[in-house]
Design a protein around this motif. Structure first.
Motif, PDB file in Angstrom:
ATOM      1  N   SER A 113    -112.943  44.156  64.852  1.00  0.00           N
ATOM      2  CA  SER A 113    -113.284  45.165  64.015  1.00  0.00           C
ATOM      3  C   SER A 113    -114.369  44.917  62.911  1.00  0.00           C
ATOM      4  O   SER A 113    -114.409  44.049  62.188  1.00  0.00           O
ATOM      5  CB  SER A 113    -111.924  45.453  63.176  1.00  0.00           C
ATOM      6  N   LEU A 114    -115.483  45.643  62.960  1.00  0.00           N
ATOM      7  CA  LEU A 114    -116.391  45.435  62.289  1.00  0.00           C
ATOM      8  C   LEU A 114    -116.315  46.144  60.861  1.00  0.00           C
ATOM      9  O   LEU A 114    -115.603  47.228  60.792  1.00  0.00           O
ATOM     10  CB  LEU A 114    -117.935  45.962  62.797  1.00  0.00           C
ATOM     11  N   PRO A 115    -116.718  45.373  59.573  1.00  0.00           N
ATOM     12  CA  PRO A 115    -116.408  45.844  58.278  1.00  0.00           C
ATOM     13  C   PRO A 115    -117.081  47.238  58.079  1.00  0.00           C
ATOM     14  O   PRO A 115    -116.648  47.988  57.395  1.00  0.00           O
ATOM     15  CB  PRO A 115    -116.739  44.745  57.429  1.00  0.00           C
ATOM     16  N   CYS A 116    -118.272  47.277  58.652  1.00  0.00           N
ATOM     17  CA  CYS A 116    -119.045  48.623  58.383  1.00  0.00           C
ATOM     18  C   CYS A 116    -119.702  49.148  59.627  1.00  0.00           C
ATOM     19  O   CYS A 116    -119.905  48.337  60.677  1.00  0.00           O
ATOM     20  CB  CYS A 116    -119.822  48.400  57.127  1.00  0.00           C
ATOM     21  N   ASN A 117    -119.992  50.185  59.690  1.00  0.00           N
ATOM     22  CA  ASN A 117    -120.760  50.937  60.597  1.00  0.00           C
ATOM     23  C   ASN A 117    -122.052  50.240  61.030  1.00  0.00           C
ATOM     24  O   ASN A 117    -123.070  50.386  59.935  1.00  0.00           O
ATOM     25  CB  ASN A 117    -120.934  52.431  60.739  1.00  0.00           C
ATOM     26  N   LEU A 118    -122.437  49.719  62.137  1.00  0.00           N
ATOM     27  CA  LEU A 118    -123.792  48.821  62.229  1.00  0.00           C
ATOM     28  C   LEU A 118    -124.658  49.682  63.493  1.00  0.00           C
ATOM     29  O   LEU A 118    -125.692  49.324  63.568  1.00  0.00           O
ATOM     30  CB  LEU A 118    -123.650  47.540  62.892  1.00  0.00           C
ATOM     31  N   THR A 162    -131.894  46.605  67.208  1.00  0.00           N
ATOM     32  CA  THR A 162    -130.905  47.292  66.561  1.00  0.00           C
ATOM     33  C   THR A 162    -130.656  48.872  66.685  1.00  0.00           C
ATOM     34  O   THR A 162    -129.825  49.091  67.477  1.00  0.00           O
ATOM     35  CB  THR A 162    -131.036  47.169  64.797  1.00  0.00           C
ATOM     36  N   ASP A 163    -131.546  49.587  66.478  1.00  0.00           N
ATOM     37  CA  ASP A 163    -131.231  51.240  66.807  1.00  0.00           C
ATOM     38  C   ASP A 163    -131.744  51.285  68.093  1.00  0.00           C
ATOM     39  O   ASP A 163    -132.759  51.093  68.351  1.00  0.00           O
ATOM     40  CB  ASP A 163    -131.709  51.996  65.776  1.00  0.00           C
TER      41      ASP A 163
END
Lengths: 250, 219
Positions: free
Chosen positions: A63-68, A178-179
């Motif tokens: 579970s990632l703490p925020c959207n990456l 990344t994106d």
């Protein structure tokens, strides 16, 4: 030739962002297609019940703490898989586009060839997968450009339906764009001495949720990827992560 | 200001500057020093290419300022105002493009932020090659070409700044989430350590009890 996949440690990584509706069905399908492989759901900061449903179904969760974004989430999965000693990783997206019944095709392909990465392409075999005209032109243009850069046949540059070996896993765990990472990753891995191959698979229409690349955003996406690929050509390859130097370390 | 007045003012200034020998020597000396340092840094290879280029530019400009060759002044004055502005802005946008490309290449700047900068530079370059593009500003605001160009640049820079504000806001909220998650994990870890410690303590208490029983029996 790669060693038999069924005898190695294999992880199925499923990046998911608010896919509570489709995750349960996907997990059942994976259980039917590949019952022996553990499944890791990479939760990219979902705000719905994705993680709860996944845990109840028996999957491992990250579970990632925020959207990456898909690049960051998938890279977190790569890091998890490498740290836990997995030899192969299969990536299957949670929106239902990647049918788990096609996973054996990926496994068969990586056992037969020397490639570090096998990509399931929806445009290689019979073209029964439909998309908007704009998207199709954009993706085909990008595929031709990538084929030229990578000196390998690319027909589906944005496909996330992949299997990779441990060396490729190590490389991506440390270097992943990344994106919208899939096309850039192909050019990057070729520069460092890795190899990939495509294999024909059938995709399904998205069962629920929204695509992260909306139709009018295709032009911006294609421009951005072209720019990134051109700049990537100008960068020197990092010898620390070149394939020949990595093999002793993993 | 009328372009003709500008020519006269420039000429007067150039003549005055011709007399100021002392100031010219100082500036010339600084220019030469800068260029020498650039050459030294180039051979030592410890400075980035972009920085070297910019310092070379500075040194050359200073030297030019100091020497004030008559022919150059005459050339600058004789060229049309429009041409001067266009050449200057063309050079500026080329420098912006170069710096952006080099920064992305060295992974100091991510592509998503570079795109706006490249767009800005390209729009300015388009206005340089096609001066009639800014005709709208001249018609509506009564601006000269140079002012119109500056306005276009300002608008784009405002867009870049706003884009950054949005990025910062997003990053801030992500940072909060990560910090909160970290704190929660640390609390869980501490509680786990405490449980393990208590487990050990209970075992060692039991062990020491039996030893002391044995001891007291002996004594």
């Amino acid at each position: 030739m790669s060693s038999s996949v069924s005898k190695s440690k294999v992880l199925i990584a499923v990046p998911a962002y608010n896919e509570a509706e489709s995750i349960s069905a996907l997990f059942d399908e994976i259980a039917i297609a590949c019952p022996d492989f553990p499944v890791l759901i990479i939760d990219d900061g979902s705000v719905d019940a994705t993680v709860e449903i996944a845990t109840k179904a028996g999957a491992k969760t990250l579970s990632l703490p925020c959207n990456l974004g898909v690049g960051g989430a998938v890279q977190a999965g790569f890091q998890y898989a490498f740290d836990h000693g997995y030899d192969y990783l299969i990536r299957c997206d949670a929106d239902g586009q990647h049918p788990p019944s096609e996973i054996p095709k990926l496994i068969e392909a990586i056992e037969k060839t020397d490639a570090d990465l096998i990509i399931g392409s929806r445009f290689l075999g019979e073209k029964s997968y439909t998309s908007t005209m704009v998207r199709y032109c954009g993706i085909t243009g990008l595929a031709l450009f990538l084929s030229m850069i990578c000196r390998r046949r690319v027909t589906d540059p944005t496909s996330g339906f992949q299997i990779m070996n441990r060396a490729m896993l190590y490389f991506f765990a440390n270097n992943y764009p990344t994106d919208y990472p899939e096309p850039e990753a192909l050019a990057l891995l070729r520069r460092h001495g890795y190899d990939f191959q495509e294999v024909a698979v059938q995709f399904r229409e998205r069962s629920a949720g929204m695509s992260s690349i909306r139709s009018w955003g295709t032009l911006y996406y294609v421009l951005k990827v072209f720019f990134a690929l051109l700049v990537g050509r100008a960068r020197p390859a990092n010898p620390v992560f070149a394939k020949k130097n990595v093999l002793e370390r993993i | 200001m009328n372009p003709n007045d500008l020519t006269e003012v420039t000429l007067k200034y150039a003549m005055g500057w011709n007399e100021a020998i002392f100031q010219r020597c100082i500036i010339g000396a600084i220019g030469i020093l800068v260029l020498l340092l650039v050459v030294r840094a180039f051979f030592r290879k410890n400075t980035g290419l972009v920085a070297l280029l910019l310092w070379t530019l500075l040194g050359s400009v200073l030297l030019l300022f100091a020497s004030v060759p008559e022919s150059l002044v005459k050339l600058i004055i004789s060229t049309e105002y429009m041409l001067r502005v266009r050449v200057a802005m063309g050079v500026v946008s080329a420098i912006v493009l170069l710096i952006t490309f080099e920064s992305v290449r060295r992974t100091r700047l991510q592509e998503r932020y570079a795109l706006l900068w490249v767009a800005t530079a390209l729009v300015i370059l388009a206005c340089v090659f096609f001066p009639n593009a800014v005709a709208l500003f001249r018609a509506v605001m009564g601006m000269e070409y140079g002012t119109a160009l500056a306005t276009v640049a300002l608008i784009f820079l405002a867009m870049v700044a706003f884009h950054f504000s949005i990025s910062f806001s997003t990053m801030q909220s992500k940072q909060s989430k990560i910090a909160q998650r970290l704190a929660t994990l640390e609390a869980r870890l501490k509680e786990m350590e405490q449980t393990v410690q208590n487990g050990f303590k209970t075992d060692s208490d039991a062990a020491s009890k039996s030893v002391s029983d044995t001891n007291s029996e002996r004594s």
